[in-house]
Design an enzyme around this catalytic site. Structure first.
Site, PDB file in Angstrom:
ATOM      1  CE  LYS A 277       1.860  12.165  10.464  1.00 31.36           C
ATOM      2  NZ  LYS A 277       3.206  11.561  10.521  1.00 31.36           N
ATOM      3  CG  ASP A 282       2.949   8.537   5.529  1.00 33.24           C
ATOM      4  OD1 ASP A 282       2.980   9.005   4.364  1.00 33.24           O
ATOM      5  OD2 ASP A 282       3.861   8.702   6.350  1.00 33.24           O
ATOM      6  CE  LYS A 289       5.649   6.133   5.549  1.00 37.59           C
ATOM      7  NZ  LYS A 289       6.769   6.557   6.398  1.00 37.59           N
ATOM      8  CG  ASP A 300       1.595   8.572   9.952  1.00 36.88           C
ATOM      9  OD1 ASP A 300       2.149   8.727  11.058  1.00 36.88           O
ATOM     10  OD2 ASP A 300       2.003   9.115   8.916  1.00 36.88           O
ATOM     11  CG  ASP A 359       7.641   9.278   4.479  1.00 39.49           C
ATOM     12  OD1 ASP A 359       6.431   9.301   4.790  1.00 39.49           O
ATOM     13  OD2 ASP A 359       8.425   8.387   4.867  1.00 39.49           O
ATOM     14  CD  GLU A 361       3.262  12.225   6.321  1.00 38.57           C
ATOM     15  OE1 GLU A 361       2.928  11.744   7.418  1.00 38.57           O
ATOM     16  OE2 GLU A 361       4.316  11.919   5.735  1.00 38.57           O
ATOM     17  NE  ARG A 363       8.828  16.856   9.379  1.00 39.59           N
ATOM     18  CZ  ARG A 363      10.008  16.299   9.627  1.00 39.59           C
ATOM     19  NH1 ARG A 363      11.107  17.015   9.581  1.00 39.59           N
ATOM     20  NH2 ARG A 363      10.082  15.016   9.938  1.00 39.59           N
TER      21      ARG A 363
END
Length: 392
Positions: A277, A282, A289, A300, A359, A361, A363
Protein backbone atom coordinates in the site's frame (compact mmCIF):
# COMPACT_ATOMS: atom_id res chain seq x y z
CA UNK A 1 17.58 8.51 0.74
CA UNK A 2 19.38 9.90 3.74
CA UNK A 3 22.57 10.55 1.75
CA UNK A 4 23.73 13.38 3.99
CA UNK A 5 24.00 11.36 7.20
CA UNK A 6 27.27 9.63 7.98
CA UNK A 7 27.13 5.85 7.69
CA UNK A 8 27.81 3.82 10.82
CA UNK A 9 30.89 1.63 10.33
CA UNK A 10 30.71 -1.78 11.98
CA UNK A 11 33.71 -4.15 11.83
CA UNK A 12 35.25 -7.20 13.47
CA UNK A 13 38.45 -6.58 15.43
CA UNK A 14 41.04 -8.26 17.62
CA UNK A 15 40.94 -7.64 21.39
CA UNK A 16 44.00 -5.40 21.17
CA UNK A 17 44.94 -2.42 23.29
CA UNK A 18 44.46 -0.24 20.20
CA UNK A 19 40.89 -1.47 19.69
CA UNK A 20 39.99 -0.81 23.32
CA UNK A 21 41.73 2.56 23.62
CA UNK A 22 40.06 3.75 20.41
CA UNK A 23 36.60 3.20 21.92
CA UNK A 24 34.58 5.57 24.06
CA UNK A 25 33.06 2.55 25.78
CA UNK A 26 33.34 -1.23 25.95
CA UNK A 27 29.99 -3.02 25.75
CA UNK A 28 29.66 -6.00 28.09
CA UNK A 29 26.60 -8.28 27.97
CA UNK A 30 25.58 -9.67 31.35
CA UNK A 31 22.80 -12.14 32.21
CA UNK A 32 20.75 -11.49 35.32
CA UNK A 33 22.19 -14.52 37.14
CA UNK A 34 25.84 -13.51 36.62
CA UNK A 35 25.98 -10.07 38.21
CA UNK A 36 25.42 -10.95 41.87
CA UNK A 37 27.82 -11.48 44.72
CA UNK A 38 28.33 -15.16 43.94
CA UNK A 39 31.36 -14.62 41.76
CA UNK A 40 33.04 -12.41 39.20
CA UNK A 41 30.64 -10.64 36.86
CA UNK A 42 33.17 -10.42 34.03
CA UNK A 43 36.64 -11.88 34.64
CA UNK A 44 38.43 -9.83 31.94
CA UNK A 45 37.71 -6.57 33.75
CA UNK A 46 39.82 -4.90 36.40
CA UNK A 47 38.84 -6.39 39.80
CA UNK A 48 37.61 -3.02 41.06
CA UNK A 49 35.28 -2.63 38.06
CA UNK A 50 34.03 -6.16 38.57
CA UNK A 51 33.42 -5.35 42.22
CA UNK A 52 31.48 -2.23 41.22
CA UNK A 53 29.24 -4.25 38.89
CA UNK A 54 28.42 -6.62 41.75
CA UNK A 55 27.74 -3.60 44.02
CA UNK A 56 25.31 -2.21 41.42
CA UNK A 57 23.54 -5.56 41.39
CA UNK A 58 23.34 -5.69 45.19
CA UNK A 59 21.77 -2.21 45.25
CA UNK A 60 19.37 -3.19 42.43
CA UNK A 61 20.73 -0.40 40.22
CA UNK A 62 21.81 -2.80 37.46
CA UNK A 63 20.86 -6.45 37.80
CA UNK A 64 21.31 -7.70 34.25
CA UNK A 65 17.58 -7.28 33.61
CA UNK A 66 16.60 -7.70 29.97
CA UNK A 67 16.98 -4.56 27.81
CA UNK A 68 18.47 -2.50 30.66
CA UNK A 69 21.71 -0.62 29.96
CA UNK A 70 23.93 1.11 32.50
CA UNK A 71 26.87 3.48 31.84
CA UNK A 72 29.78 2.90 34.22
CA UNK A 73 32.86 5.18 34.22
CA UNK A 74 36.16 3.26 34.35
CA UNK A 75 38.15 6.06 36.10
CA UNK A 76 41.41 5.03 34.41
CA UNK A 77 41.05 1.34 35.30
CA UNK A 78 40.60 0.44 31.60
CA UNK A 79 41.82 1.83 28.25
CA UNK A 80 38.32 3.15 27.50
CA UNK A 81 36.49 5.84 29.50
CA UNK A 82 33.28 3.86 30.05
CA UNK A 83 31.64 0.48 30.26
CA UNK A 84 28.18 -0.01 28.81
CA UNK A 85 26.60 -2.86 30.75
CA UNK A 86 23.86 -4.54 28.73
CA UNK A 87 21.35 -6.78 30.51
CA UNK A 88 20.23 -10.02 28.85
CA UNK A 89 17.71 -11.26 31.39
CA UNK A 90 17.66 -14.90 32.43
CA UNK A 91 20.44 -17.12 31.06
CA UNK A 92 20.67 -18.59 28.52
CA UNK A 93 19.31 -15.66 26.51
CA UNK A 94 17.90 -16.37 23.02
CA UNK A 95 19.44 -14.56 20.07
CA UNK A 96 16.44 -12.28 19.68
CA UNK A 97 17.00 -11.05 23.25
CA UNK A 98 20.65 -10.29 22.41
CA UNK A 99 19.47 -8.43 19.31
CA UNK A 100 17.00 -6.35 21.34
CA UNK A 101 19.60 -5.63 24.00
CA UNK A 102 22.03 -4.48 21.30
CA UNK A 103 19.45 -2.00 20.01
CA UNK A 104 19.14 -0.60 23.54
CA UNK A 105 22.95 -0.31 23.70
CA UNK A 106 23.03 1.80 20.54
CA UNK A 107 20.23 3.98 21.88
CA UNK A 108 22.07 4.51 25.17
CA UNK A 109 25.31 5.31 23.33
CA UNK A 110 23.55 8.06 21.40
CA UNK A 111 21.93 9.43 24.56
CA UNK A 112 25.36 9.61 26.22
CA UNK A 113 26.97 11.01 23.03
CA UNK A 114 29.36 8.11 22.63
CA UNK A 115 30.68 7.87 19.07
CA UNK A 116 32.86 4.74 19.10
CA UNK A 117 32.13 1.41 20.76
CA UNK A 118 34.02 -1.84 21.26
CA UNK A 119 31.67 -4.78 21.81
CA UNK A 120 32.69 -7.94 23.63
CA UNK A 121 30.37 -10.57 22.13
CA UNK A 122 28.82 -13.05 24.58
CA UNK A 123 30.36 -16.08 22.85
CA UNK A 124 28.86 -18.46 25.39
CA UNK A 125 25.63 -18.06 23.39
CA UNK A 126 27.21 -18.90 20.05
CA UNK A 127 27.86 -22.60 20.57
CA UNK A 128 30.93 -24.37 19.26
CA UNK A 129 30.57 -23.92 15.49
CA UNK A 130 31.14 -21.07 13.07
CA UNK A 131 27.46 -20.88 12.14
CA UNK A 132 26.63 -20.09 15.77
CA UNK A 133 29.23 -17.31 15.82
CA UNK A 134 27.83 -15.96 12.56
CA UNK A 135 24.28 -15.91 13.94
CA UNK A 136 25.47 -14.23 17.14
CA UNK A 137 27.36 -11.53 15.22
CA UNK A 138 24.31 -11.03 13.01
CA UNK A 139 22.00 -10.56 16.01
CA UNK A 140 24.35 -8.11 17.74
CA UNK A 141 25.20 -6.12 14.60
CA UNK A 142 21.62 -5.85 13.39
CA UNK A 143 20.42 -4.74 16.81
CA UNK A 144 23.13 -2.08 17.01
CA UNK A 145 22.43 -0.78 13.50
CA UNK A 146 18.67 -0.62 14.05
CA UNK A 147 19.04 0.95 17.49
CA UNK A 148 21.37 3.64 16.12
CA UNK A 149 18.74 4.81 13.62
CA UNK A 150 17.58 8.39 13.85
CA UNK A 151 14.99 9.85 11.52
CA UNK A 152 16.24 12.55 9.10
CA UNK A 153 16.52 15.98 10.69
CA UNK A 154 15.12 19.11 9.11
CA UNK A 155 16.74 21.42 11.59
CA UNK A 156 18.55 24.40 10.14
CA UNK A 157 21.68 23.31 12.00
CA UNK A 158 21.86 19.66 13.07
CA UNK A 159 25.59 19.51 13.76
CA UNK A 160 24.91 19.12 17.48
CA UNK A 161 22.92 15.90 17.07
CA UNK A 162 24.67 12.80 18.52
CA UNK A 163 26.09 10.34 15.99
CA UNK A 164 27.37 6.79 16.48
CA UNK A 165 30.27 6.46 14.04
CA UNK A 166 32.10 3.17 14.57
CA UNK A 167 31.50 -0.15 16.33
CA UNK A 168 34.13 -2.89 16.63
CA UNK A 169 32.93 -6.41 17.46
CA UNK A 170 35.76 -8.19 19.25
CA UNK A 171 36.81 -11.76 18.43
CA UNK A 172 40.01 -13.46 19.52
CA UNK A 173 40.36 -16.25 16.93
CA UNK A 174 40.72 -15.76 13.15
CA UNK A 175 37.97 -18.32 12.52
CA UNK A 176 35.64 -16.36 14.78
CA UNK A 177 36.46 -13.16 12.93
CA UNK A 178 35.63 -14.71 9.55
CA UNK A 179 32.30 -15.98 10.84
CA UNK A 180 31.59 -12.62 12.45
CA UNK A 181 32.28 -10.79 9.20
CA UNK A 182 29.70 -12.92 7.42
CA UNK A 183 27.17 -12.14 10.14
CA UNK A 184 28.02 -8.44 10.04
CA UNK A 185 27.55 -8.32 6.27
CA UNK A 186 24.07 -9.87 6.45
CA UNK A 187 23.14 -7.57 9.33
CA UNK A 188 24.21 -4.52 7.36
CA UNK A 189 22.14 -5.55 4.34
CA UNK A 190 18.95 -6.13 6.32
CA UNK A 191 19.35 -3.27 8.80
CA UNK A 192 20.15 -0.76 6.06
CA UNK A 193 17.10 -1.97 4.10
CA UNK A 194 14.97 -1.50 7.22
CA UNK A 195 16.39 1.96 7.87
CA UNK A 196 15.83 2.89 4.22
CA UNK A 197 12.16 1.94 4.63
CA UNK A 198 12.06 3.95 7.87
CA UNK A 199 13.45 7.01 6.08
CA UNK A 200 10.79 6.76 3.38
CA UNK A 201 8.01 6.31 5.92
CA UNK A 202 9.20 9.31 7.92
CA UNK A 203 9.25 11.72 4.96
CA UNK A 204 6.72 14.55 5.39
CA UNK A 205 3.76 14.66 3.03
CA UNK A 206 5.13 17.60 1.04
CA UNK A 207 8.37 15.70 0.43
CA UNK A 208 6.85 12.41 -0.74
CA UNK A 209 3.93 12.20 -3.19
CA UNK A 210 3.09 9.40 -5.66
CA UNK A 211 5.35 10.91 -8.32
CA UNK A 212 8.39 11.15 -6.02
CA UNK A 213 7.74 7.64 -4.65
CA UNK A 214 7.83 6.37 -8.23
CA UNK A 215 11.05 8.29 -8.85
CA UNK A 216 12.59 6.70 -5.75
CA UNK A 217 11.64 3.27 -7.12
CA UNK A 218 13.29 4.11 -10.45
CA UNK A 219 16.50 5.19 -8.70
CA UNK A 220 16.57 1.99 -6.66
CA UNK A 221 16.00 -0.13 -9.77
CA UNK A 222 18.77 1.63 -11.69
CA UNK A 223 21.18 1.24 -8.79
CA UNK A 224 20.72 -2.53 -8.54
CA UNK A 225 19.84 -3.50 -12.11
CA UNK A 226 16.19 -4.28 -11.33
CA UNK A 227 13.46 -3.81 -13.94
CA UNK A 228 11.05 -0.98 -13.08
CA UNK A 229 7.75 0.00 -14.72
CA UNK A 230 5.68 3.03 -13.68
CA UNK A 231 2.16 3.64 -14.99
CA UNK A 232 1.00 7.26 -14.87
CA UNK A 233 -2.60 8.39 -14.41
CA UNK A 234 -3.67 8.09 -18.05
CA UNK A 235 -2.18 4.60 -18.32
CA UNK A 236 -3.82 3.61 -15.02
CA UNK A 237 -7.23 4.59 -16.37
CA UNK A 238 -6.63 2.87 -19.73
CA UNK A 239 -5.58 -0.31 -17.91
CA UNK A 240 -8.92 -0.40 -16.09
CA UNK A 241 -7.48 0.29 -12.64
CA UNK A 242 -10.60 2.11 -11.51
CA UNK A 243 -9.88 1.68 -7.80
CA UNK A 244 -6.49 3.36 -7.86
CA UNK A 245 -7.74 6.04 -10.25
CA UNK A 246 -10.70 6.83 -7.96
CA UNK A 247 -8.63 7.12 -4.78
CA UNK A 248 -6.09 9.40 -6.46
CA UNK A 249 -8.61 11.58 -8.23
CA UNK A 250 -9.02 14.13 -5.43
CA UNK A 251 -5.34 15.05 -5.23
CA UNK A 252 -3.27 17.56 -7.18
CA UNK A 253 -0.63 14.80 -7.26
CA UNK A 254 -1.87 12.05 -9.63
CA UNK A 255 -1.56 8.35 -8.74
CA UNK A 256 1.12 5.96 -9.95
CA UNK A 257 1.26 2.18 -10.29
CA UNK A 258 4.81 1.00 -9.67
CA UNK A 259 6.20 -2.46 -10.47
CA UNK A 260 9.71 -3.72 -9.66
CA UNK A 261 10.85 -7.05 -11.06
CA UNK A 262 13.81 -8.91 -9.54
CA UNK A 263 14.68 -11.97 -11.60
CA UNK A 264 17.23 -14.24 -9.95
CA UNK A 265 16.34 -17.36 -11.97
CA UNK A 266 16.74 -18.03 -15.68
CA UNK A 267 12.98 -18.32 -16.27
CA UNK A 268 10.27 -15.98 -14.94
CA UNK A 269 8.45 -18.73 -13.04
CA UNK A 270 7.65 -19.47 -9.39
CA UNK A 271 7.24 -15.72 -8.82
CA UNK A 272 6.61 -14.33 -5.34
CA UNK A 273 4.40 -11.26 -5.66
CA UNK A 274 4.54 -8.51 -3.03
CA UNK A 275 1.87 -5.81 -3.10
CA UNK A 276 2.44 -2.76 -0.88
CA UNK A 277 0.00 0.00 0.00
CA UNK A 278 1.46 3.34 -1.12
CA UNK A 279 -0.91 6.01 0.20
CA UNK A 280 1.60 8.84 0.58
CA UNK A 281 -0.86 10.85 2.68
CA UNK A 282 -4.29 9.83 3.91
CA UNK A 283 -6.73 12.52 4.96
CA UNK A 284 -9.57 10.00 4.70
CA UNK A 285 -10.86 11.85 1.64
CA UNK A 286 -14.47 13.05 1.79
CA UNK A 287 -14.89 10.80 4.87
CA UNK A 288 -12.39 13.10 6.56
CA UNK A 289 -10.35 11.90 9.53
CA UNK A 290 -10.14 13.84 12.80
CA UNK A 291 -7.47 16.53 12.80
CA UNK A 292 -5.76 15.12 15.91
CA UNK A 293 -2.99 12.78 14.77
CA UNK A 294 -3.58 13.31 11.06
CA UNK A 295 0.08 14.32 10.68
CA UNK A 296 0.93 10.65 11.27
CA UNK A 297 -0.79 9.72 8.02
CA UNK A 298 2.51 10.27 6.19
CA UNK A 299 3.18 6.66 7.21
CA UNK A 300 0.25 5.19 5.27
CA UNK A 301 2.75 4.19 2.61
CA UNK A 302 4.56 1.93 5.07
CA UNK A 303 3.73 -1.12 2.94
CA UNK A 304 5.34 0.48 -0.09
CA UNK A 305 8.40 1.47 1.96
CA UNK A 306 8.79 -2.09 3.24
CA UNK A 307 8.72 -3.41 -0.33
CA UNK A 308 11.37 -0.96 -1.49
CA UNK A 309 13.50 -2.08 1.45
CA UNK A 310 13.02 -5.72 0.37
CA UNK A 311 14.05 -4.88 -3.20
CA UNK A 312 17.17 -3.10 -1.92
CA UNK A 313 18.14 -6.19 0.09
CA UNK A 314 17.50 -8.43 -2.93
CA UNK A 315 19.65 -6.17 -5.08
CA UNK A 316 22.54 -6.56 -2.65
CA UNK A 317 22.24 -10.26 -1.84
CA UNK A 318 21.27 -11.42 -5.39
CA UNK A 319 19.50 -14.64 -4.32
CA UNK A 320 18.23 -17.17 -6.85
CA UNK A 321 14.59 -16.13 -6.58
CA UNK A 322 12.00 -14.30 -8.64
CA UNK A 323 10.27 -11.48 -6.79
CA UNK A 324 7.76 -8.95 -8.08
CA UNK A 325 6.93 -5.85 -6.04
CA UNK A 326 3.80 -3.89 -6.98
CA UNK A 327 3.01 -0.53 -5.35
CA UNK A 328 -0.27 1.29 -6.01
CA UNK A 329 0.58 4.86 -4.98
CA UNK A 330 -1.93 7.65 -4.40
CA UNK A 331 -2.73 10.56 -2.13
CA UNK A 332 -6.21 10.39 -0.58
CA UNK A 333 -7.47 13.97 -0.49
CA UNK A 334 -10.86 15.72 -0.32
CA UNK A 335 -11.66 18.03 -3.24
CA UNK A 336 -14.30 18.73 -5.85
CA UNK A 337 -12.94 15.84 -7.93
CA UNK A 338 -12.55 13.32 -5.07
CA UNK A 339 -14.47 10.05 -5.02
CA UNK A 340 -17.45 10.07 -2.67
CA UNK A 341 -19.36 7.74 -0.35
CA UNK A 342 -21.91 5.90 -2.46
CA UNK A 343 -19.74 5.87 -5.61
CA UNK A 344 -19.34 2.59 -7.45
CA UNK A 345 -15.92 1.95 -9.01
CA UNK A 346 -14.79 -0.87 -11.29
CA UNK A 347 -11.43 -2.42 -10.42
CA UNK A 348 -8.94 -3.99 -12.84
CA UNK A 349 -10.37 -7.45 -12.17
CA UNK A 350 -13.77 -6.32 -13.45
CA UNK A 351 -15.31 -6.48 -9.98
CA UNK A 352 -17.24 -3.46 -8.78
CA UNK A 353 -16.90 -1.83 -5.38
CA UNK A 354 -19.50 0.34 -3.64
CA UNK A 355 -17.65 2.95 -1.61
CA UNK A 356 -19.33 3.48 1.75
CA UNK A 357 -16.36 5.22 3.37
CA UNK A 358 -13.58 6.89 1.38
CA UNK A 359 -11.20 6.23 4.29
CA UNK A 360 -11.22 2.56 3.24
CA UNK A 361 -8.97 3.53 0.35
CA UNK A 362 -6.26 0.98 1.14
CA UNK A 363 -8.25 -2.11 0.20
CA UNK A 364 -9.44 -0.36 -2.97
CA UNK A 365 -5.94 0.38 -4.30
CA UNK A 366 -4.66 -3.02 -3.13
CA UNK A 367 -7.38 -4.71 -5.21
CA UNK A 368 -5.89 -3.21 -8.37
CA UNK A 369 -2.36 -3.93 -7.13
CA UNK A 370 -3.15 -7.62 -6.59
CA UNK A 371 -4.76 -8.01 -10.02
CA UNK A 372 -1.80 -6.24 -11.66
CA UNK A 373 0.67 -8.49 -9.83
CA UNK A 374 -1.18 -11.58 -11.07
CA UNK A 375 -1.11 -10.17 -14.61
CA UNK A 376 2.67 -9.69 -14.34
CA UNK A 377 3.17 -13.33 -13.38
CA UNK A 378 2.92 -13.61 -9.59
CA UNK A 379 2.19 -17.18 -8.47
CA UNK A 380 1.98 -16.39 -4.75
CA UNK A 381 0.97 -13.11 -3.15
CA UNK A 382 1.73 -11.24 0.07
CA UNK A 383 0.12 -7.86 0.59
CA UNK A 384 1.71 -5.38 2.98
CA UNK A 385 -0.20 -2.45 4.43
CA UNK A 386 -0.47 -0.24 7.48
CA UNK A 387 -3.24 -1.44 9.76
CA UNK A 388 -6.70 0.00 9.70
CA UNK A 389 -7.85 1.59 12.94
CA UNK A 390 -10.68 -0.95 13.06
CA UNK A 391 -8.25 -3.61 14.34
CA UNK A 392 -8.08 -1.74 17.64
Amino acid sequence: MNENRAALEIVSAEPSAETLSDADALVVYLPANETGAGGKAFPQLHPKLDEEIRRLAAKRIFTGEKNKVHLLPTFGLAPHPYLLLAGLGDSPAPLHAIRESSAMVANAALNHRLERLAVHLPFSYAGDDASGTERLAYAVAEGLLLGAYRRPSYRHDDRDLPVLRRIALIAGEPADRRAMERGIHKAQVFAEATNYARDLTNLPGNKLVPETLAEEARKLAERFGIECTVLEEEQIIKSGMGGLAAVGRGSAHPPRMIALKYQGKEQWTDVLGLVGKGITFDTGGISLKKADGMEEMISDMGGAAALLGVMQALGRLRPKANVLAVIPAAENMPSGSAFKPGDIVTTMSGRTVEVLNTDAEGRIVLADGITYAKKLGADRLIDVATLTGAVL
